[in-house]
Scaffold this motif. Sequence first.
Motif, short mmCIF file in Angstrom:
data_model
loop_
_atom_site.label_atom_id
_atom_site.label_comp_id
_atom_site.label_asym_id
_atom_site.label_seq_id
_atom_site.Cartn_x
_atom_site.Cartn_y
_atom_site.Cartn_z
N ASP A 150 11.41 2.27 4.84
CA ASP A 150 9.89 3.20 4.17
C ASP A 150 11.40 3.52 3.13
OD1 ASP A 150 8.47 3.25 6.18
OD2 ASP A 150 8.57 4.31 7.30
N ASP B 113 -6.11 7.21 -0.93
CA ASP B 113 -6.33 6.64 0.60
C ASP B 113 -4.95 5.60 0.45
OD1 ASP B 113 -7.35 4.43 1.07
OD2 ASP B 113 -9.36 5.11 0.22
N ASP B 114 -4.58 6.40 2.16
CA ASP B 114 -3.94 5.12 2.16
C ASP B 114 -4.05 3.72 2.38
OD1 ASP B 114 -2.41 7.18 3.06
OD2 ASP B 114 -2.50 7.17 5.50
N GLU B 115 -5.13 3.31 2.10
CA GLU B 115 -5.37 1.65 1.54
C GLU B 115 -5.44 2.09 -0.12
OE1 GLU B 115 -5.95 -0.64 4.22
OE2 GLU B 115 -5.25 1.14 4.88
N ASN C 239 0.78 -1.43 -0.18
CA ASN C 239 -0.12 0.14 0.55
C ASN C 239 1.11 1.38 0.24
OD1 ASN C 239 0.64 -0.44 2.30
ND2 ASN C 239 -0.54 1.14 3.24
N LEU C 240 0.44 2.38 -0.80
CA LEU C 240 1.15 3.65 -0.61
C LEU C 240 0.42 4.01 0.99
CD1 LEU C 240 -0.16 5.01 -3.96
CD2 LEU C 240 2.01 3.86 -3.45
N PHE C 241 1.09 5.14 1.28
CA PHE C 241 1.14 6.03 2.77
C PHE C 241 1.54 7.30 2.67
CE2 PHE C 241 4.32 3.57 4.20
CZ PHE C 241 5.42 4.95 4.78
N ASP C 242 1.17 8.22 3.02
CA ASP C 242 1.34 9.63 3.09
C ASP C 242 1.60 9.91 1.99
OD1 ASP C 242 2.47 12.16 4.36
OD2 ASP C 242 4.37 11.57 3.93
N LEU C 243 -0.16 10.60 1.32
CA LEU C 243 -0.16 10.99 -0.38
C LEU C 243 -0.28 11.91 -0.15
CD1 LEU C 243 -1.14 7.96 -0.14
CD2 LEU C 243 -2.99 8.28 -2.02
N ALA D 297 4.16 9.89 -2.33
CA ALA D 297 4.24 8.96 -1.44
C ALA D 297 4.74 7.85 -0.76
CB ALA D 297 2.85 8.09 -2.28
N GLN D 298 4.52 7.27 0.18
CA GLN D 298 5.44 6.29 0.40
C GLN D 298 4.93 4.41 0.38
OE1 GLN D 298 7.98 7.68 4.62
NE2 GLN D 298 6.61 9.59 4.30
N THR D 299 6.26 3.18 0.39
CA THR D 299 5.40 2.50 0.47
C THR D 299 6.31 1.74 1.76
OG1 THR D 299 4.59 2.37 -1.44
CG2 THR D 299 5.54 0.29 -0.32
#
Length: 197
Positions: free
Chosen positions: A163, A135-137, A122-126, A156-158
Motif C-alpha cells: 500500500d 469511490d474505491d472502484e 484502483n484507489l481506496f480509502d478516499l 487515498a491509497q493504491t
Amino acid sequence: MKVAVIKYNSGNVQSVLYALERLGAEAVLTDEVDEITKADKVIFPGQGEASTAMNYLKERNLDKLIPNLKQPFFGVCLGLQLLCSHSEENKTPCLGVFPVKVKKFLPESYAESKVPHVGWNNLFDLKSPLLKGLDDESFVYYVHSFYAELSEFTIAQTHYIKDFSALLHRDNFYAMQAHPEKSGLVGEKILSNFLKL
C-alpha cells in the motif's frame, strides 16, 4: 481562472495542458516566479528523474517559491514525489512540503512484482473533497518506480507490491502519484474538483 503549469523539463506537460483546455481552464506553461505567484491555481506535473528536476527548480529559485505558495497547488507523479522531503532516487533532498519519504519499489516474488508499476490500478480509502464523486472502484493510470509512504497526509491509497500514498494533502497542497490526464473520466473528475477548490 488562470492556472500556472510549472515548467521544469518534465515529460507529460502537453497532455496536462490539453486536459486543462478540455475543462475550460486558461493554462500557461511557465517557470517565471511572477506568473506562478499571480496564478489562481498551480499545477506541478512531472515525469522524469528527481535530482535533475530539483536542480532545474533550484537554478530558477523555484525550490524556495513552491513551498511558500498560498493558492491551491496540485503535484502530479514526479510532482508528488518532489513535494516530499526526500527521494531514494539518486538520494535527492526534495521540497519538504510533505514530511514523507519517497522509496523505490522492491520487486517481490509474485506476478505483480514488475518495476516500474505501469497500468491501471484502483484507489481506496478516499478522504478528501478533491475525490468527491469517486469511490474505491475508481481506477487511475500509473507509471512509476518510486512511491510515497503512507502518512497522516495520505488521502487515498493504491496497492502495488504494498500500500502506498496515491494522493496526499496538506494545507493548500494536493498531490497525485497517478497521471490524471491519462486516467480517463476519473482523472478528469479529479482535475475538475481541483479547479473548483
